[in-house]
Design a protein around this motif. Structure first.
Motif, PDB file in Angstrom:
ATOM      1  N   ALA A   1       0.837  -1.206   0.000  1.00  0.00           N
ATOM      2  CA  ALA A   1       0.000   0.000   0.000  1.00  0.00           C
ATOM      3  C   ALA A   1       0.867   1.250   0.000  1.00  0.00           C
ATOM      4  N   ALA A   2       1.959   1.233   0.785  1.00  0.00           N
ATOM      5  CA  ALA A   2       2.859   2.385   0.808  1.00  0.00           C
ATOM      6  C   ALA A   2       3.507   2.607  -0.553  1.00  0.00           C
ATOM      7  N   ALA A   3       3.895   1.505  -1.216  1.00  0.00           N
ATOM      8  CA  ALA A   3       4.511   1.629  -2.538  1.00  0.00           C
ATOM      9  C   ALA A   3       3.523   2.168  -3.559  1.00  0.00           C
ATOM     10  N   LEU A   4       2.294   1.714  -3.481  1.00  0.00           N
ATOM     11  CA  LEU A   4       1.279   2.199  -4.406  1.00  0.00           C
ATOM     12  C   LEU A   4       1.025   3.686  -4.205  1.00  0.00           C
ATOM     13  N   ARG A   5       0.966   4.111  -2.937  1.00  0.00           N
ATOM     14  CA  ARG A   5       0.769   5.540  -2.672  1.00  0.00           C
ATOM     15  C   ARG A   5       1.962   6.359  -3.187  1.00  0.00           C
ATOM     16  N   GLN A   6       3.162   5.836  -2.998  1.00  0.00           N
ATOM     17  CA  GLN A   6       4.349   6.530  -3.489  1.00  0.00           C
ATOM     18  C   GLN A   6       4.313   6.676  -5.004  1.00  0.00           C
ATOM     19  N   ALA A   7       3.711   5.708  -5.673  1.00  0.00           N
ATOM     20  CA  ALA A   7       3.609   5.746  -7.135  1.00  0.00           C
ATOM     21  C   ALA A   7       2.442   6.595  -7.617  1.00  0.00           C
TER      22      ALA A   7
ATOM     23  N   ALA B   1      -2.586  14.211 -19.751  1.00  0.00           N
ATOM     24  CA  ALA B   1      -1.484  14.074 -20.704  1.00  0.00           C
ATOM     25  C   ALA B   1      -0.332  14.974 -20.271  1.00  0.00           C
ATOM     26  N   GLY B   2       0.866  14.387 -20.192  1.00  0.00           N
ATOM     27  CA  GLY B   2       2.029  15.145 -19.777  1.00  0.00           C
ATOM     28  C   GLY B   2       2.317  15.078 -18.296  1.00  0.00           C
ATOM     29  N   ASP B   3       1.374  14.628 -17.465  1.00  0.00           N
ATOM     30  CA  ASP B   3       1.633  14.472 -16.049  1.00  0.00           C
ATOM     31  C   ASP B   3       2.568  13.292 -15.820  1.00  0.00           C
ATOM     32  N   THR B   4       3.189  13.266 -14.646  1.00  0.00           N
ATOM     33  CA  THR B   4       4.061  12.154 -14.309  1.00  0.00           C
ATOM     34  C   THR B   4       3.414  11.286 -13.255  1.00  0.00           C
ATOM     35  N   VAL B   5       3.755  10.022 -13.283  1.00  0.00           N
ATOM     36  CA  VAL B   5       3.314   9.075 -12.273  1.00  0.00           C
ATOM     37  C   VAL B   5       4.554   8.398 -11.711  1.00  0.00           C
ATOM     38  N   ALA B   6       4.637   8.320 -10.390  1.00  0.00           N
ATOM     39  CA  ALA B   6       5.776   7.683  -9.736  1.00  0.00           C
ATOM     40  C   ALA B   6       7.099   8.266 -10.243  1.00  0.00           C
ATOM     41  N   GLY B   7       7.187   9.610 -10.221  1.00  0.00           N
ATOM     42  CA  GLY B   7       8.449  10.250 -10.590  1.00  0.00           C
ATOM     43  C   GLY B   7       8.772  10.163 -12.061  1.00  0.00           C
TER      44      GLY B   7
ATOM     45  N   LEU C   1       6.154  -0.839 -13.276  1.00  0.00           N
ATOM     46  CA  LEU C   1       6.028  -2.249 -12.932  1.00  0.00           C
ATOM     47  C   LEU C   1       7.204  -2.690 -12.050  1.00  0.00           C
ATOM     48  N   ALA C   2       8.422  -2.327 -12.422  1.00  0.00           N
ATOM     49  CA  ALA C   2       9.601  -2.705 -11.645  1.00  0.00           C
ATOM     50  C   ALA C   2       9.574  -2.052 -10.267  1.00  0.00           C
ATOM     51  N   HIS C   3       9.146  -0.787 -10.195  1.00  0.00           N
ATOM     52  CA  HIS C   3       9.054  -0.079  -8.921  1.00  0.00           C
ATOM     53  C   HIS C   3       8.122  -0.790  -7.952  1.00  0.00           C
ATOM     54  N   LEU C   4       6.951  -1.181  -8.431  1.00  0.00           N
ATOM     55  CA  LEU C   4       5.977  -1.833  -7.562  1.00  0.00           C
ATOM     56  C   LEU C   4       6.479  -3.198  -7.111  1.00  0.00           C
ATOM     57  N   ARG C   5       7.108  -3.938  -8.001  1.00  0.00           N
ATOM     58  CA  ARG C   5       7.621  -5.254  -7.637  1.00  0.00           C
ATOM     59  C   ARG C   5       8.751  -5.143  -6.599  1.00  0.00           C
ATOM     60  N   ARG C   6       9.602  -4.129  -6.759  1.00  0.00           N
ATOM     61  CA  ARG C   6      10.688  -3.952  -5.790  1.00  0.00           C
ATOM     62  C   ARG C   6      10.166  -3.671  -4.388  1.00  0.00           C
ATOM     63  N   HIS C   7       8.975  -3.094  -4.318  1.00  0.00           N
ATOM     64  CA  HIS C   7       8.392  -2.745  -3.032  1.00  0.00           C
ATOM     65  C   HIS C   7       7.341  -3.760  -2.569  1.00  0.00           C
ATOM     66  N   GLY C   8       7.399  -4.958  -3.137  1.00  0.00           N
ATOM     67  CA  GLY C   8       6.551  -6.028  -2.627  1.00  0.00           C
ATOM     68  C   GLY C   8       5.148  -6.092  -3.176  1.00  0.00           C
ATOM     69  N   VAL C   9       4.892  -5.402  -4.283  1.00  0.00           N
ATOM     70  CA  VAL C   9       3.579  -5.488  -4.923  1.00  0.00           C
ATOM     71  C   VAL C   9       3.696  -6.446  -6.100  1.00  0.00           C
ATOM     72  N   PRO C  10       3.167  -7.668  -6.008  1.00  0.00           N
ATOM     73  CA  PRO C  10       3.352  -8.664  -7.078  1.00  0.00           C
ATOM     74  C   PRO C  10       2.466  -8.379  -8.284  1.00  0.00           C
ATOM     75  N   VAL C  11       2.839  -7.408  -9.081  1.00  0.00           N
ATOM     76  CA  VAL C  11       2.041  -6.994 -10.235  1.00  0.00           C
ATOM     77  C   VAL C  11       2.256  -7.970 -11.389  1.00  0.00           C
ATOM     78  N   ARG C  12       1.178  -8.389 -12.011  1.00  0.00           N
ATOM     79  CA  ARG C  12       1.256  -9.310 -13.144  1.00  0.00           C
ATOM     80  C   ARG C  12       1.569  -8.590 -14.444  1.00  0.00           C
ATOM     81  N   GLU C  13       0.992  -7.400 -14.641  1.00  0.00           N
ATOM     82  CA  GLU C  13       1.123  -6.755 -15.943  1.00  0.00           C
ATOM     83  C   GLU C  13       0.801  -5.274 -15.835  1.00  0.00           C
ATOM     84  N   ILE C  14       1.224  -4.538 -16.857  1.00  0.00           N
ATOM     85  CA  ILE C  14       0.793  -3.150 -17.052  1.00  0.00           C
ATOM     86  C   ILE C  14       0.104  -3.105 -18.404  1.00  0.00           C
ATOM     87  N   ARG C  15      -1.111  -2.593 -18.440  1.00  0.00           N
ATOM     88  CA  ARG C  15      -1.811  -2.532 -19.724  1.00  0.00           C
ATOM     89  C   ARG C  15      -2.575  -1.225 -19.848  1.00  0.00           C
ATOM     90  N   VAL C  16      -2.867  -0.829 -21.080  1.00  0.00           N
ATOM     91  CA  VAL C  16      -3.545   0.435 -21.372  1.00  0.00           C
ATOM     92  C   VAL C  16      -5.045   0.274 -21.206  1.00  0.00           C
TER      93      VAL C  16
END
Length: 326
Positions: free
Chosen positions: A247-253, A269-275, A283-298
């Motif tokens: 949850a903390a990692a998701l909030r940070q993102a 459009a043009g905004d940033t997410v998670a820096g 995806l890598a950021h969330l996994r490093r912080h213990g969020v087992p994400v399966r995929e990123i999709r549009v």
């Protein structure tokens, strides 16, 4: 020649216990259209529907349904179908017996009752359970029977308050199938719901009510087209589980909890997410912080994004949601 509207509301105001519940409400409902009524709890949705049904009297302004005042005319009220959240049927009578009772209460002539009951059963897909006691039916069948009772008088206006609340997916789909066919009768449908997917499926027009005033009124297709006009550079992250660290990692993102299991964030459009992370980096950021994400999709934004934008007091913009299911 344009047909007369099913209902009109002009400069409507209503107060309850010295609190202004509705103010300066102007609406027109065309025959054969389905309108979704959205808004936070306490926005005035139920009061608006009760005023349209003639169950409340406006403090100021006017309500007209099928050309008459439902607050003053019982004949006009018979042209209105009110389907509340609560099932209002006799559990120890069969579905058919319930409809026969309501046909009499509605004042239908004796010769018109049986055909009206038969039409209502067919329209709601209840012929197969017409002889069963209402009390032993599932919640979905009971809600369909509630709708059937409301249709006996061939109403010009059908008011539905959370029509699928508390039912399973199969029952929800069956109720939606019924409601999708009702505009063919020429009735206008006003559906109050908190379910954005339901509103998108059923309605051609959306109203957002907040603090007693109409904040948005427009054709759903036009509103969504405007919202989706920008480049599709927005991700949806699906996470398999989330604890405190996740949850903390998701909030940070940049995410916030939309429900107990769903996290999401909106960005323009043009905004940033998670820096400034792109989808792979996020995806890598969330996994490093213990969020087992399966995929990123549009995913394209839907009515939920538009609703949040409007009720936050911001003008509709080119938004895209980034959503994590944890």
């Amino acid at each position: 020649m344009t047909p007369d509207p099913a209902a009109t509301v002009r400069d409507l105001a209503f107060s309850y216990r010295n609190r202004r519940v509705l103010d300066r409400v102007d609406l027109v409902f065309a025959r054969g259209e389905t309108v979704a009524l959205l808004g936070p709890n306490g926005a005035g949705k139920t009061s608006l529907m009760r005023l349209l049904a003639g169950r409340l009297v406006p403090e100021r302004g006017s309500v007209r349904v099928a050309g008459g005042d439902p607050g003053r005319s019982s004949a006009v009220r018979r042209a209105i179908a009110w389907v509340p959240q609560e099932v209002a049927l006799y559990p120890r009578l069969t579905v058919r017996e319930n409809l026969e009772v309501f046909a009499r209460l509605l004042g239908l002539p004796r010769a018109a009752r049986a055909p009206a009951v038969a039409r209502a059963l067919t329209r709601t897909g209840l012929d197969d359970v017409a002889s069963r006691l209402v009390g032993v039916l599932s919640g979905g069948y009971q809600r369909r029977a509630n709708i059937a009772a409301a249709l006996l008088g061939e109403p010009a206006l059908v008011l539905l308050d959370e029509p699928t609340q508390g039912v399973d997916q199969a029952a929800r789909a069956a109720i939606h199938a019924v409601l999708e066919r009702l505009p063919e009768t020429g009735a206008a449908l006003l559906v109050a719901t908190h379910d954005f997917a339901e509103a998108e499926r059923l309605a051609g027009r959306v109203l957002v009510l907040q603090d007693g005033r109409i904040r948005l009124d427009g054709r759903l297709a036009d509103l969504l087209a405007r919202l989706r006009a920008g480049p599709p550079e927005h991700e949806v992250a699906l996470a398999e589980a989330a604890g405190p660290a996740a949850a903390a990692a998701l909030r940070q993102a940049g995410f916030h909890p939309a429900s107990p299991l769903v996290w999401q964030t909106d960005r323009r459009a043009g905004d940033t997410v998670a820096g400034g992370r792109d989808g792979a980096a996020l995806l890598a950021h969330l996994r490093r912080h213990g969020v087992p994400v399966r995929e990123i999709r549009v995913r394209e934004p839907g009515l939920d994004v538009l609703y949040r934008d409007v009720t936050a007091g911001e003008p509709p913009a080119d938004l895209r949601p980034v959503e994590a299911v944890a």
